[in-house]
Scaffold this active site. Sequence first.
Site, PDB file in Angstrom:
ATOM      1  N   GLY A   1      30.337  32.344 -59.190  1.00  0.00           N
ATOM      2  CA  GLY A   1      30.257  31.326 -58.155  1.00  0.00           C
ATOM      3  C   GLY A   1      28.853  30.867 -57.900  1.00  0.00           C
ATOM      4  O   GLY A   1      27.885  31.383 -58.467  1.00  0.00           O
TER       5      GLY A   1
ATOM      6  N   VAL B   1      25.833  33.219 -58.280  1.00  0.00           N
ATOM      7  CA  VAL B   1      26.340  34.572 -58.069  1.00  0.00           C
ATOM      8  C   VAL B   1      26.983  35.074 -59.356  1.00  0.00           C
ATOM      9  O   VAL B   1      27.787  34.371 -59.983  1.00  0.00           O
ATOM     10  CB  VAL B   1      27.372  34.606 -56.910  1.00  0.00           C
ATOM     11  CG1 VAL B   1      27.807  36.038 -56.648  1.00  0.00           C
ATOM     12  CG2 VAL B   1      26.782  33.980 -55.654  1.00  0.00           C
TER      13      VAL B   1
ATOM     14  N   GLY C   1      26.392  29.999 -54.568  1.00  0.00           N
ATOM     15  CA  GLY C   1      26.231  30.081 -53.125  1.00  0.00           C
ATOM     16  C   GLY C   1      25.014  29.333 -52.660  1.00  0.00           C
ATOM     17  O   GLY C   1      24.376  28.606 -53.433  1.00  0.00           O
TER      18      GLY C   1
ATOM     19  N   PHE D   1      21.504  28.477 -52.151  1.00  0.00           N
ATOM     20  CA  PHE D   1      20.210  28.791 -52.752  1.00  0.00           C
ATOM     21  C   PHE D   1      20.283  29.659 -53.994  1.00  0.00           C
ATOM     22  O   PHE D   1      19.283  30.233 -54.402  1.00  0.00           O
ATOM     23  CB  PHE D   1      19.272  29.454 -51.737  1.00  0.00           C
ATOM     24  CG  PHE D   1      19.091  28.672 -50.486  1.00  0.00           C
ATOM     25  CD1 PHE D   1      18.461  27.452 -50.499  1.00  0.00           C
ATOM     26  CD2 PHE D   1      19.589  29.138 -49.281  1.00  0.00           C
ATOM     27  CE1 PHE D   1      18.301  26.717 -49.352  1.00  0.00           C
ATOM     28  CE2 PHE D   1      19.435  28.412 -48.133  1.00  0.00           C
ATOM     29  CZ  PHE D   1      18.795  27.186 -48.160  1.00  0.00           C
ATOM     30  N   GLY D   2      21.446  29.802 -54.613  1.00  0.00           N
ATOM     31  CA  GLY D   2      21.476  30.605 -55.823  1.00  0.00           C
ATOM     32  C   GLY D   2      22.862  30.748 -56.407  1.00  0.00           C
ATOM     33  O   GLY D   2      23.864  30.445 -55.765  1.00  0.00           O
TER      34      GLY D   2
ATOM     35  N   ASP E   1      28.491  27.811 -41.728  1.00  0.00           N
ATOM     36  CA  ASP E   1      29.081  27.255 -42.954  1.00  0.00           C
ATOM     37  C   ASP E   1      30.377  27.987 -43.273  1.00  0.00           C
ATOM     38  O   ASP E   1      30.634  28.355 -44.417  1.00  0.00           O
ATOM     39  CB  ASP E   1      28.109  27.361 -44.122  1.00  0.00           C
ATOM     40  CG  ASP E   1      28.513  26.436 -45.285  1.00  0.00           C
ATOM     41  OD1 ASP E   1      29.323  25.527 -45.065  1.00  0.00           O
ATOM     42  OD2 ASP E   1      28.006  26.647 -46.402  1.00  0.00           O
TER      43      ASP E   1
END
Length: 563
Positions: free
Chosen positions: A30, A37, A32, A34-35, A163
């Site tokens: 996935g 996963v 997320g 700022f980055g 969020d």
Amino acid sequence: MDDLSAVPRVMSFQLLNEITKNFSADMKIGTGSFGNVYKGQHTDGEWIAVKLLHNYIPGLEDEQFEKEYHNLANLQHKNIVRLVGYSHETRREFLPYNGDLVLADITQRALCFEYMQNGSLEKFLTDESKERDWRTRYAIIKGICQGLKYLHEELQTPMYHLDLKPANVLLDENMVPKIADFGLSRLFRGEQSKFTKSDIGTRGYLPPEYIDACIISIKFDIFSLGVVIIKIMAGPTEHFRSAEMSPQEFIEIVHAYWKTKLQTTLVHALEPYSKQVKRCIEIALNCVDADRHKRPSIGEIINVLNETEIAIQVLGASMNHTGSSMNKINSDREREFLRYAKETLYYVHRGQGNTSFEINSDQEREFLRDAKETLDYVHRGQGNTSFEDFRQTHIAELEEQERKGLSTAVNLFGEVVDNYKLDQMPGYKGKPKKREDRAREALNLMCEDRKDVMACRYLCPKVIIQVYWPRATQCFIYNATGDTLYHVGNHDWSGHILNSRGYPERIGNGQWAAFVHCQGSFSGSMASVIYRGKNKDGGDQHYLVSWNNPIRYTFGFNKAYCG
């Protein structure tokens, strides 16, 4: 790594690189905030999710990273994805720059979380092969609410997620939901409303006050929660349909769908489960109210959900031994038990959304445990438990706890006139007491110890301080009904209740309740509030208190007597 209290450990970046196969696309699960996963199996055999933060995030310095790490590390709840480790390493490399090679510092940062085998709630809702089982979906709704309650009400300083959406709710191997992806820039803390120019959240889950005025408050998450619940109950796209029809029409459509499903799977408990479905969709629509002040708190939501569970648990207790040969013999005794069980539960749950439920939850669980044990005696033919003694003991304990809560409330004045109070008066001690006795004495003690004056003194400073409102109405409600009154609703046509406490949730018999209603936008003070209690026949009675004070540069008074 299953210990919730375990401290996140340092993991070398080389180890993370190895277990994710050099952060390959095959291991990516996935994306997320700022980055990206990735999943990987730690050397101890445990699977973890590795969130590799982008090499450069504007404003993300080591001090900020450390601060946000501590925020995440301190979150310890069964419905919050747990941070199990982290990596923060800097190395020097030659990198091309303007046609040349320069020696630069490269910092790699990663956060490691427990791995959720069943992926995201978004994936679950869009997978047509997944059975639409109500109990599974209700457990997901309840778990999300419990996680949000932890963030909003159980931390020393409230934390907003900002969020909340199906993609950010992960499901473990047992389908337990866990809120994830807090996003390093999304950890706003504190109870007061804030203004921000930053882009946060996801379109479709943003409340109108943020879209229109960039206002952030604790009710931001509540709006998002409402959208999530609607999607869990009605499907991924049904939130938009809910805005195209009346709330009642949408409730009826969703309720009818689930009632049909329940008739094929839970026919033995259709009524309580059907009510649970209806309460959940009502909660969801209340959460997405355009006026954030009218959205429920997460604690109030949990209270309502707990009430629906109690009805199901009591029914389950009464059916534990339906196949017993003693069932017919003891049917009269069981009916007696169920009668006093409902009566006892009434004292805990008289008011929907009553905050006393959360206070009494441990006692409620103890009661249900005792109830099941008693039913076991009944069905085994050992019905030697004194139903009346058991009932009176629990009622006395619950009344005492309720009396303590009412006597310490900041906006209630005067001693509660209940059976305990009557027992201290000549003519009542040791004798049976009725509702009309409590109501009569409440009227006789209306000005006892000048409690009406104390209520006025409590409000005056609050009104005077708010001088920038041309009109503020001091409201006083006296309860002489003989029983506790419970707030069940209000409508503020013009103006709003002052401070975040809202309208008093309970008013004890013989007590004055006091609050301030301020005018809205130079249009006066106009509102109504509804309380529920009992009438002389023991049935539910609603008490409506309304006022309409036109704009004026003075303070108004509104007194109401319920009896």
